[in-house]
Enzyme design. Structure first.
Site, PDB file in Angstrom:
ATOM      1  N   THR A 188      18.834  17.405 -20.045  1.00  0.00           N
ATOM      2  CA  THR A 188      17.927  16.243 -20.073  1.00  0.00           C
ATOM      3  C   THR A 188      16.620  16.598 -20.781  1.00  0.00           C
ATOM      4  O   THR A 188      15.665  15.829 -20.742  1.00  0.00           O
ATOM      5  CB  THR A 188      17.620  15.773 -18.630  1.00  0.00           C
ATOM      6  OG1 THR A 188      17.098  16.888 -17.898  1.00  0.00           O
ATOM      7  CG2 THR A 188      18.867  15.269 -17.937  1.00  0.00           C
ATOM      8  N   ALA A 235       7.569  22.013 -16.119  1.00  0.00           N
ATOM      9  CA  ALA A 235       8.440  20.840 -16.168  1.00  0.00           C
ATOM     10  C   ALA A 235       8.845  20.645 -17.626  1.00  0.00           C
ATOM     11  O   ALA A 235       8.293  21.290 -18.530  1.00  0.00           O
ATOM     12  CB  ALA A 235       7.696  19.619 -15.651  1.00  0.00           C
ATOM     13  N   LYS A 236       9.805  19.758 -17.809  1.00  0.00           N
ATOM     14  CA  LYS A 236      10.329  19.587 -19.176  1.00  0.00           C
ATOM     15  C   LYS A 236       9.240  19.127 -20.156  1.00  0.00           C
ATOM     16  O   LYS A 236       9.324  19.377 -21.344  1.00  0.00           O
ATOM     17  CB  LYS A 236      11.504  18.617 -19.161  1.00  0.00           C
ATOM     18  CG  LYS A 236      12.653  19.219 -18.329  1.00  0.00           C
ATOM     19  CD  LYS A 236      14.048  18.970 -18.865  1.00  0.00           C
ATOM     20  CE  LYS A 236      14.994  20.048 -18.353  1.00  0.00           C
ATOM     21  NZ  LYS A 236      16.180  19.634 -17.698  1.00  0.00           N
ATOM     22  N   ARG A 237       8.200  18.487 -19.630  1.00  0.00           N
ATOM     23  CA  ARG A 237       7.151  18.005 -20.539  1.00  0.00           C
ATOM     24  C   ARG A 237       6.236  19.124 -21.058  1.00  0.00           C
ATOM     25  O   ARG A 237       5.459  18.914 -21.986  1.00  0.00           O
ATOM     26  CB  ARG A 237       6.305  16.922 -19.853  1.00  0.00           C
ATOM     27  CG  ARG A 237       5.584  17.426 -18.639  1.00  0.00           C
ATOM     28  CD  ARG A 237       4.690  16.390 -17.974  1.00  0.00           C
ATOM     29  NE  ARG A 237       4.125  16.985 -16.780  1.00  0.00           N
ATOM     30  CZ  ARG A 237       4.751  17.092 -15.616  1.00  0.00           C
ATOM     31  NH1 ARG A 237       5.959  16.598 -15.474  1.00  0.00           N
ATOM     32  NH2 ARG A 237       4.178  17.677 -14.583  1.00  0.00           N
TER      33      ARG A 237
END
Ligand code: GLU
Length: 283
Positions: free
Chosen positions: A10, A244-246
């Site tokens: 994701t 986090a992915k951000r």
């Protein structure tokens, strides 16, 4: 010994994923064991094909090698459906029609280790209502936790180096096993896959430690073996918060583009040495 690393495609992998993958890989290889990759791609709305190739390229850059082809959860839906059928035939799951808003609106909804504990609204619906609503309304399937716990009795699992822990399934309430929008929840898919892969040691982030209670319970209900667990510290960024992915600055793609040597980074992570500004936190 067999360990695995199980990214969800994701987003891009970051330093936290690298730490997890290195620990799992090195634990197995150091013991002459096997290491596998699992792609947790049952969330069709969030999973993207391009992140799978990118993740595998990142792992290869770190010098991580894996046995066999990566296992894709999207190819295992039949196994999840069969397990759900089994639990359904034993009266251990029920369909739930509640929306998130319904659950949030329930004043009595307490919080457990993995969020709001389901208040049980759909647990005892009469069969006729169930049949009628199942034909017309989207629904997920929930585990009847009280019945499940009665069936299994008290259970334990082992955190490596720290001893045995009581699996407190009850604290999680009636967890979702098959979602409205996905044929299995993380808990069901992960438990079945770990067993099918033959994972002897599950090494993953401390954010998932409470999940082990649920996974142990599902193992007991479905007659699956119980691996040993290690829930490792989480990598935090310069702001002290877990990555986090951000956090694109910590993505492996950007470190690679900056000319960092992946194998040297993996060796540092294996020794708990993080790049400047990053740190480890236990939860
Ligand atoms: N796909 C899960 C995640 O990225 C991995 C869970 C696990 O290792 O059991 O959080």
């Amino acid at each position: 010994m067999l360990t695995r690393f199980a990214p969800s495609p994701t987003g891009e992998l970051h330093l936290g994923h690298a730490y997890s993958a290195v620990l799992a890989h090195d634990a197995a290889r150091g013991a002459g064991g096997r290491f596998m990759i699992r792609i947790d791609d049952i969330d069709g709305s969030r999973s993207r094909e391009e992140f799978i190739g990118a993740s595998l390229a990142d792992l290869a850059w770190l010098g991580i090698d894996w046995d066999g082809d990566p296992v894709r959860q999207s190819a295992r839906l039949g196994a999840y459906a069969a397990a759900l059928d089994d639990l359904r035939s034993r009266g251990l799951v029920y369909p739930c029609f509640c929306t998130r808003a319904d659950i949030a609106a329930s004043l009595s909804a307490p919080h457990g280790p993995s969020g709001a504990v389901y208040p049980g609204t759909c647990r005892d619906l009469p069969d006729v209502d169930r049949e009628r609503r199942m034909a017309a309304e989207p629904h997920c399937w929930r585990l009847d936790m009280a019945r499940a716990v009665t069936e299994t009795g008290e259970l334990e699992w082992e955190e490596m180096g720290q001893g045995r822990r009581i699996a407190d399934g009850q604290a999680h309430g009636d967890i979702v096993l098959a979602r409205k929008d996905a044929p299995a929840s993380y808990h069901l898919a992960s438990t079945l896959d770990d067993a099918a892969m033959g994972a002897t040691h599950v090494i993953r982030g401390a954010d998932l430690i409470a999940s082990a209670d649920v996974h142990r319970l599902l193992q007991a209900l479905l007659g699956l073996p119980t691996p040993l667990y290690r829930h490792h510290a989480l990598v935090c960024g310069p702001d002290g918060k877990r990555l986090a992915k951000r956090d694109t600055a910590a993505s492996l793609a950007s470190l690679r583009a900056a000319g960092i040597d992946g194998r040297a980074l993996a060796a540092d992570l294996a020794a708990d040495r993080l790049p400047t500004g990053y740190s480890l936190r236990k939860s």
